[in-house]
Design a protein around this motif. Structure first.
Motif, PDB file in Angstrom:
ATOM      1  N   PHE A  13     -49.671  -4.130  44.228  1.00 23.11           N
ATOM      2  CA  PHE A  13     -49.229  -3.722  42.887  1.00 23.11           C
ATOM      3  C   PHE A  13     -49.554  -2.244  42.746  1.00 23.11           C
ATOM      4  O   PHE A  13     -50.709  -1.900  42.477  1.00 23.11           O
ATOM      5  CB  PHE A  13     -49.984  -4.474  41.795  1.00 23.11           C
ATOM      6  CG  PHE A  13     -49.528  -5.886  41.605  1.00 23.11           C
ATOM      7  CD1 PHE A  13     -48.232  -6.169  41.226  1.00 23.11           C
ATOM      8  CD2 PHE A  13     -50.408  -6.937  41.789  1.00 23.11           C
ATOM      9  CE1 PHE A  13     -47.816  -7.475  41.032  1.00 23.11           C
ATOM     10  CE2 PHE A  13     -49.997  -8.246  41.594  1.00 23.11           C
ATOM     11  CZ  PHE A  13     -48.704  -8.516  41.218  1.00 23.11           C
ATOM     12  N   ASN A  38     -61.883 -15.546  39.491  1.00 24.15           N
ATOM     13  CA  ASN A  38     -60.877 -14.902  38.644  1.00 24.15           C
ATOM     14  C   ASN A  38     -60.396 -13.601  39.276  1.00 24.15           C
ATOM     15  O   ASN A  38     -61.185 -12.833  39.809  1.00 24.15           O
ATOM     16  CB  ASN A  38     -61.452 -14.580  37.267  1.00 24.15           C
ATOM     17  CG  ASN A  38     -61.680 -15.844  36.467  1.00 24.15           C
ATOM     18  OD1 ASN A  38     -62.809 -16.275  36.299  1.00 24.15           O
ATOM     19  ND2 ASN A  38     -60.612 -16.445  36.015  1.00 24.15           N
ATOM     20  N   GLY A  39     -59.091 -13.399  39.219  1.00 27.75           N
ATOM     21  CA  GLY A  39     -58.530 -12.159  39.744  1.00 27.75           C
ATOM     22  C   GLY A  39     -58.426 -12.128  41.251  1.00 27.75           C
ATOM     23  O   GLY A  39     -58.133 -11.085  41.837  1.00 27.75           O
ATOM     24  N   ALA A  40     -58.624 -13.278  41.916  1.00 25.20           N
ATOM     25  CA  ALA A  40     -58.588 -13.300  43.374  1.00 25.20           C
ATOM     26  C   ALA A  40     -57.169 -13.114  43.910  1.00 25.20           C
ATOM     27  O   ALA A  40     -56.978 -12.699  45.043  1.00 25.20           O
ATOM     28  CB  ALA A  40     -59.170 -14.614  43.885  1.00 25.20           C
ATOM     29  N   GLY A  41     -56.172 -13.452  43.085  1.00 23.01           N
ATOM     30  CA  GLY A  41     -54.787 -13.307  43.532  1.00 23.01           C
ATOM     31  C   GLY A  41     -54.047 -14.625  43.653  1.00 23.01           C
ATOM     32  O   GLY A  41     -52.966 -14.685  44.229  1.00 23.01           O
ATOM     33  N   LYS A  42     -54.606 -15.680  43.069  1.00 28.18           N
ATOM     34  CA  LYS A  42     -53.997 -17.008  43.209  1.00 28.18           C
ATOM     35  C   LYS A  42     -52.630 -17.064  42.528  1.00 28.18           C
ATOM     36  O   LYS A  42     -51.632 -17.465  43.136  1.00 28.18           O
ATOM     37  CB  LYS A  42     -54.924 -18.074  42.601  1.00 28.18           C
ATOM     38  CG  LYS A  42     -56.329 -18.079  43.204  1.00 28.18           C
ATOM     39  CD  LYS A  42     -57.204 -19.140  42.579  1.00 28.18           C
ATOM     40  CE  LYS A  42     -57.509 -18.946  41.097  1.00 28.18           C
ATOM     41  NZ  LYS A  42     -58.304 -17.779  40.758  1.00 28.18           N
ATOM     42  N   THR A  43     -52.590 -16.656  41.254  1.00 25.95           N
ATOM     43  CA  THR A  43     -51.314 -16.703  40.534  1.00 25.95           C
ATOM     44  C   THR A  43     -50.301 -15.772  41.190  1.00 25.95           C
ATOM     45  O   THR A  43     -49.100 -16.075  41.244  1.00 25.95           O
ATOM     46  CB  THR A  43     -51.537 -16.330  39.056  1.00 25.95           C
ATOM     47  OG1 THR A  43     -52.457 -17.255  38.493  1.00 25.95           O
ATOM     48  CG2 THR A  43     -50.246 -16.378  38.276  1.00 25.95           C
ATOM     49  N   THR A  44     -50.790 -14.656  41.709  1.00 28.85           N
ATOM     50  CA  THR A  44     -49.876 -13.728  42.384  1.00 28.85           C
ATOM     51  C   THR A  44     -49.215 -14.397  43.585  1.00 28.85           C
ATOM     52  O   THR A  44     -48.008 -14.225  43.810  1.00 28.85           O
ATOM     53  CB  THR A  44     -50.647 -12.473  42.824  1.00 28.85           C
ATOM     54  OG1 THR A  44     -51.287 -11.901  41.685  1.00 28.85           O
ATOM     55  CG2 THR A  44     -49.716 -11.449  43.438  1.00 28.85           C
ATOM     56  N   TYR A  53     -42.086 -12.054  42.111  1.00 30.45           N
ATOM     57  CA  TYR A  53     -42.233 -10.760  42.778  1.00 30.45           C
ATOM     58  C   TYR A  53     -41.710 -10.893  44.197  1.00 30.45           C
ATOM     59  O   TYR A  53     -41.706 -11.976  44.778  1.00 30.45           O
ATOM     60  CB  TYR A  53     -43.697 -10.321  42.870  1.00 30.45           C
ATOM     61  CG  TYR A  53     -44.473 -10.365  41.602  1.00 30.45           C
ATOM     62  CD1 TYR A  53     -43.985  -9.763  40.442  1.00 30.45           C
ATOM     63  CD2 TYR A  53     -45.712 -11.000  41.549  1.00 30.45           C
ATOM     64  CE1 TYR A  53     -44.719  -9.798  39.277  1.00 30.45           C
ATOM     65  CE2 TYR A  53     -46.451 -11.037  40.383  1.00 30.45           C
ATOM     66  CZ  TYR A  53     -45.945 -10.433  39.246  1.00 30.45           C
ATOM     67  OH  TYR A  53     -46.668 -10.470  38.098  1.00 30.45           O
ATOM     68  N   GLN A  85     -49.873 -21.076  34.351  1.00 29.65           N
ATOM     69  CA  GLN A  85     -51.254 -21.073  33.877  1.00 29.65           C
ATOM     70  C   GLN A  85     -51.291 -21.157  32.339  1.00 29.65           C
ATOM     71  O   GLN A  85     -52.099 -21.852  31.771  1.00 29.65           O
ATOM     72  CB  GLN A  85     -51.926 -19.777  34.352  1.00 29.65           C
ATOM     73  CG  GLN A  85     -53.418 -19.778  34.230  1.00 29.65           C
ATOM     74  CD  GLN A  85     -54.030 -18.660  35.069  1.00 29.65           C
ATOM     75  OE1 GLN A  85     -53.346 -17.947  35.794  1.00 29.65           O
ATOM     76  NE2 GLN A  85     -55.328 -18.501  34.962  1.00 29.65           N
ATOM     77  N   GLU A 177     -53.520 -24.147  37.559  1.00 27.50           N
ATOM     78  CA  GLU A 177     -54.602 -24.582  36.679  1.00 27.50           C
ATOM     79  C   GLU A 177     -54.112 -25.552  35.601  1.00 27.50           C
ATOM     80  O   GLU A 177     -54.211 -25.282  34.417  1.00 27.50           O
ATOM     81  CB  GLU A 177     -55.277 -23.361  36.027  1.00 27.50           C
ATOM     82  CG  GLU A 177     -55.786 -22.398  37.086  1.00 27.50           C
ATOM     83  CD  GLU A 177     -56.823 -21.428  36.564  1.00 27.50           C
ATOM     84  OE1 GLU A 177     -57.471 -21.753  35.560  1.00 27.50           O
ATOM     85  OE2 GLU A 177     -56.979 -20.370  37.177  1.00 27.50           O
ATOM     86  N   HIS A 210     -59.628 -24.708  38.930  1.00 27.20           N
ATOM     87  CA  HIS A 210     -61.005 -24.231  38.829  1.00 27.20           C
ATOM     88  C   HIS A 210     -62.025 -25.361  38.887  1.00 27.20           C
ATOM     89  O   HIS A 210     -63.162 -25.165  39.291  1.00 27.20           O
ATOM     90  CB  HIS A 210     -61.194 -23.425  37.538  1.00 27.20           C
ATOM     91  CG  HIS A 210     -60.944 -21.964  37.730  1.00 27.20           C
ATOM     92  ND1 HIS A 210     -61.592 -21.229  38.683  1.00 27.20           N
ATOM     93  CD2 HIS A 210     -60.122 -21.101  37.095  1.00 27.20           C
ATOM     94  CE1 HIS A 210     -61.182 -19.979  38.626  1.00 27.20           C
ATOM     95  NE2 HIS A 210     -60.280 -19.874  37.683  1.00 27.20           N
TER      96      HIS A 210
HETATM   97  N1  LIG Z   1     -47.850  -7.719  37.441  1.00 22.62           N
HETATM   98  C1  LIG Z   1     -49.001  -7.168  37.869  1.00 22.62           C
HETATM   99  N2  LIG Z   1     -49.120  -5.832  37.950  1.00 22.62           N
HETATM  100  C2  LIG Z   1     -50.273  -5.262  38.391  1.00 22.62           C
HETATM  101  N3  LIG Z   1     -51.359  -5.971  38.728  1.00 22.62           N
HETATM  102  C3  LIG Z   1     -51.302  -7.306  38.647  1.00 22.62           C
HETATM  103  C4  LIG Z   1     -50.126  -7.983  38.213  1.00 22.62           C
HETATM  104  N4  LIG Z   1     -50.369  -9.313  38.246  1.00 22.62           N
HETATM  105  C5  LIG Z   1     -51.636  -9.463  38.668  1.00 22.62           C
HETATM  106  N5  LIG Z   1     -52.216  -8.271  38.930  1.00 22.62           N
HETATM  107  C6  LIG Z   1     -53.555  -8.056  39.457  1.00 22.62           C
HETATM  108  O1  LIG Z   1     -53.664  -8.752  40.674  1.00 22.62           O
HETATM  109  C7  LIG Z   1     -54.949  -9.353  40.797  1.00 22.62           C
HETATM  110  C8  LIG Z   1     -54.810 -10.822  41.018  1.00 22.62           C
HETATM  111  O2  LIG Z   1     -54.355 -11.435  39.816  1.00 22.62           O
HETATM  112  P1  LIG Z   1     -53.994 -12.970  39.688  1.00 22.62           P
HETATM  113  O3  LIG Z   1     -53.446 -13.197  38.353  1.00 22.62           O
HETATM  114  O4  LIG Z   1     -53.169 -13.375  40.834  1.00 22.62           O
HETATM  115  O5  LIG Z   1     -55.418 -13.652  39.797  1.00 22.62           O
HETATM  116  P2  LIG Z   1     -55.840 -15.184  39.726  1.00 22.62           P
HETATM  117  O6  LIG Z   1     -56.506 -15.496  40.990  1.00 22.62           O
HETATM  118  O7  LIG Z   1     -54.694 -16.020  39.335  1.00 22.62           O
HETATM  119  O8  LIG Z   1     -56.923 -15.139  38.581  1.00 22.62           O
HETATM  120  P3  LIG Z   1     -57.229 -16.186  37.379  1.00 22.62           P
HETATM  121  O9  LIG Z   1     -58.172 -17.181  37.925  1.00 22.62           O
HETATM  122  O10 LIG Z   1     -57.837 -15.334  36.343  1.00 22.62           O
HETATM  123  O11 LIG Z   1     -55.927 -16.754  36.968  1.00 22.62           O
HETATM  124  C9  LIG Z   1     -55.728  -9.003  39.540  1.00 22.62           C
HETATM  125  O12 LIG Z   1     -56.526  -7.884  39.817  1.00 22.62           O
HETATM  126  C10 LIG Z   1     -54.641  -8.642  38.555  1.00 22.62           C
HETATM  127  O13 LIG Z   1     -55.106  -7.693  37.632  1.00 22.62           O
END
Ligand SMILES: Nc1ncnc2c1ncn2[C@@H]1O[C@H](COP(=O)(O)OP(=O)(O)OP(=O)(O)O)[C@@H](O)[C@H]1O
Ligand SMILES: [Mg+2]
Lengths: 256, 431
Positions: A13, A38-44, A53, A85, A177, A210
């Protein structure tokens, strides 16, 4: 041939490396888990595979067909269903309308049918309504079919979202989740639903979760993600005893 | 005291609760026939200069001394006959409505529409002014409803509707004036002057051409606007409106800013009525289908719609072009009602008017758009004697609606024709 395969997927990103060199293989009917802080990148990862994306690098195939560059609706029509989520229900629509909507790609009556109300249209609408009711019954919410989703309790909204995702007739279901914020009773019901759809449709499931209890009970294979990289992979027992996982994840989060 | 009043009120409601739509229509038909034969004599008898054209409201504002006369007139001509006929025939009408209810819906709909058409046609026979107001109101319904598809059902903000109307108005005028009228600007009639009945046959072609060109215009707006999410549509569509206006301003062979006149008198009441019904029918069909409801899904949560197999981009394009098509048809009818068209008509003021009708009537609602368009037009005519004060009252009303009903008077309502036309039980019997 595996049902879903991801090879060497990396995503940035704007300079931030959200996912690095990610690999995944899911066979038909398997249940995989994805955990991580949190923020590990799972949803990404979900968003990359479902086409929200486009990955910076890597390959994704569903039953051998590449998903790179396809629109999310095309990927969904190929049999990849998902929940969100934060649910993303449609605030002005009823429960039944939600489930019917997810049949969009099956409709063949076209604009003529939509504008002039042809017989074909009413027949098709009737068919998708039947299927929608079947799913609502499966989840035990057919009695609220005509209610607006906004007025429903949280756990029921989750079920609506589940029914909606099942309506696209998926072969693999991504759940982000799905039990977050649920009461213990709602959680138990939801677990039963997972088992039911898994058994009834032979559905493969890819689950972000989680609550360790849920992951450990349901999943055959688990990946642990930290800072966009898989740090451990294996069966629930292997993951539970992996020191890296304990350090990165279990050590910080409360184990339920 | 208050309770007694409430009781009386609910007794009146009870008296009229069992009357089906058919009963009201028959009552209205009787009323307009009475007016047709006795309206003028009654107005004379009441010492009014002329018949109160819009239910006496204009009279009230213009000549306060006529207020009692106007009140008596409205009671004797409309209120009492409608109430009496509707009430006395309610049993019979319920039986007929029940019979229709068992037939396919379109049979019942056509019968009701024919009746409604007769009511309107007799009512407007007495005054050309009434006829004009009615025609413009029907056109306003089409414009409002088609914009509601975009701004209400789809939840985008489009400003290009006056531009689409202009395209429809000019294209259909070029068709009718260029081919069938000897005109100063467009020259000799290419196909010669034709009798009115031939005109009625070819007029739909001209209108459809106008609608099609408007839809193509919509495609030009849609391609860049729907590529990315955001408020691009508002800006691009506003630009489009201005471009269309200045285009016609500068096209000398179409009369430029002075406009284009001498359209044939083809936009008769039945023609406009049929087009308005078609417009309402197709749009309602669309928004009630799962394909059309995809618009709501896109509006409420676009990414979820995509993930549920909805082709969101195609959905938005279709809806936008469909809305533009009907705006184009409405523009063509508009040009042939006024029998004159100029670019100045399709500017910011028109835009404000159309937006007002949509948001006043109610978003995401067919019935809301009908009420919004007719209400706004009637109100605007009724308040005309107040001149400048009118432009204080109407915006104030709009603001009040926005405060107390932010989505409009009748928003988010299904337009269920069967429900409207079906026989009605009395409130008491329903329990
Ligand atoms: N559209 C985006 N643009 C820029 N950064 C992003 C975007 N989406 C996610 N991120 C960043 O990518 C990283 C991973 O986010 P993600 O949402 O995948 O985490 P997660 O593992 O699903 O966390 P959570 O448990 O909080 O849901 C985070 O640092 C987030 O800030
Ligand atoms: Mg997440």
């Amino acid at each position: 041939m595996p049902l879903l395969q991801v090879k060497n997927m990396t995503h940035y990103f704007a300079g931030l490396r959200a996912v690095h060199n990610y690999n995944l293989t899911i066979e038909p009917g398997e249940v995989h888990g994805l955990i991580g802080p949190n923020g590990a990148g799972k949803t990404t990862i979900f968003n990359l595979i479902t086409g929200v994306y486009r990955p910076t690098e890597g390959e994704i195939t569903l039953e051998g067909k590449s998903l790179i560059g396809l629109f999310p609706h095309e990927i969904a029509s190929m049999g990849l269903g998902r929940t969100f989520q934060n649910m993303k229900l449609w605030r002005h629509m009823t429960v039944l309308e939600h489930v019917k909507m997810a049949h969009y790609s099956e409709l063949t009556y076209g604009l003529v049918g939509a504008f002039f109300g042809t017989a074909k249209r009413y027949k098709e609408e009737e068919e998708i309504e039947q299927h929608s009711y079947e799913l609502l019954r499966l989840l035990g919410i057919e009695n609220i079919a005509d209610q607006n989703v906004l007025n429903l309790p949280y756990g029921v909204q989750r079920k609506v979202e589940m029914a909606r995702a099942l309506a696209i007739r998926p072969r693999i279901l991504f759940l982000d989740e799905p039990t977050v914020g649920m009461t213990p009773e709602e959680l138990k019901e939801m677990m039963d639903v997972f088992r039911k759809v898994h058994e009834e449709f032979g559905l493969a499931i890819f689950l972000i979760e989680h609550r360790m209890k849920v992951v450990m009970e349901l999943c055959e294979q688990i990946q642990t993600l930290n800072f966009g990289e898989v740090i451990a992979e294996g069966t629930p027992e292997e993951i539970q005893n992996n020191p890296k996982v304990i350090e990165a994840y279990l050590g910080k989060e409360e184990v339920e | 005291m208050k309770e007694r009043k409430n009781k009386r009120f609910s007794r009146i409601r009870e008296m009229f609760s069992g009357i089906p739509a058919l009963g009201w229509l028959v009552g209205a038909l009787v009323a307009v026939i009475i007016e047709y034969y006795f309206g003028n004599s009654l107005a004379d008898f009441l010492h009014m200069d002329r018949l109160p054209v819009l239910f006496g409201v204009v009279v009230i504002l213009k000549r306060p001394l006529d207020i009692p006369g106007a009140f008596v007139y409205v009671m004797l001509i409309y209120a009492i006959p409608i109430a009496v006929v509707a009430r006395l025939t309610s049993r019979l009408m319920n039986r007929i409505a029940g019979f229709f209810d068992r037939l396919p819906l379109w049979v019942s709909a056509i019968v009701h529409l024919i009746l409604l058409y007769y009511v309107l046609s007799v009512w407007t026979d007495l005054s050309d002014y009434r006829l004009l107001i009615l025609k413009l109101s029907l056109i306003a319904i089409m414009v409002t409803l088609s914009l509601n598809v975009i701004n209400g059902y789809m939840g985008e903000f489009s400003c290009s509707h006056p531009g689409f109307m202009a395209l429809g108005a000019y294209v259909s005028s070029i068709f009718s004036v260029g081919l069938f009228v000897n005109d100063r600007i467009l020259g000799h009639a290419l196909l010669g002057v034709v009798p009115a009945w031939v005109g009625q046959l070819v007029f739909p072609i001209g209108l459809l051409l106008g609608g099609a060109i408007a839809a193509i215009g919509a495609l030009i707006v849609a391609i860049p606007s729907f590529r990315t999410r955001g408020d691009y549509l508002a800006i691009i569509s506003l630009a489009f409106m201005f471009i269309v206006k200045s285009l016609f301003d500068n096209l000398g062979f179409l009369g430029g800013a002075r406009g284009l006149g001498s359209q044939p008198d083809w936009a008769t009441l039945p023609t406009i009525f049929i087009w308005a019904v078609l417009c309402i029918w197709t749009i309602n069909n669309f928004v009630e289908s799962t394909m059309g409801k995809a618009l709501n899904a896109v509006r409420d949560e676009e990414s979820a719609a995509e993930s549920m197999t909805v082709n969101t981009r195609k959905t938005k394009m279709i809806a936008f072009m469909f809305g533009a098509f009907w705006a184009g048809i409405a523009g063509g009818l508009f040009a042939h009602v006024l029998r004159y068209v100029n670019p100045g008509t399709f500017g910011l003021r028109k835009l404000a008017e159309v937006l007002a009708m949509v948001y006043f009537g109610g978003l995401n609602s067919v019935i809301g758009s009908i009420v919004g368009a007719v209400g706004f037009n009637l109100l605007s005519e009724m308040l005309r004697p107040l001149e400048i004060i009118k432009w204080i009252i109407i915006p104030t009303l709009l603001i009040l609606v926005m405060i107390f009903r932010p989505t409009g008077l009748i928003a988010f309502k299904h337009f269920d024709v069967r429900e409207i036309l079906k026989p009605k039980l009395k409130a008491k019997e329903r329990m």
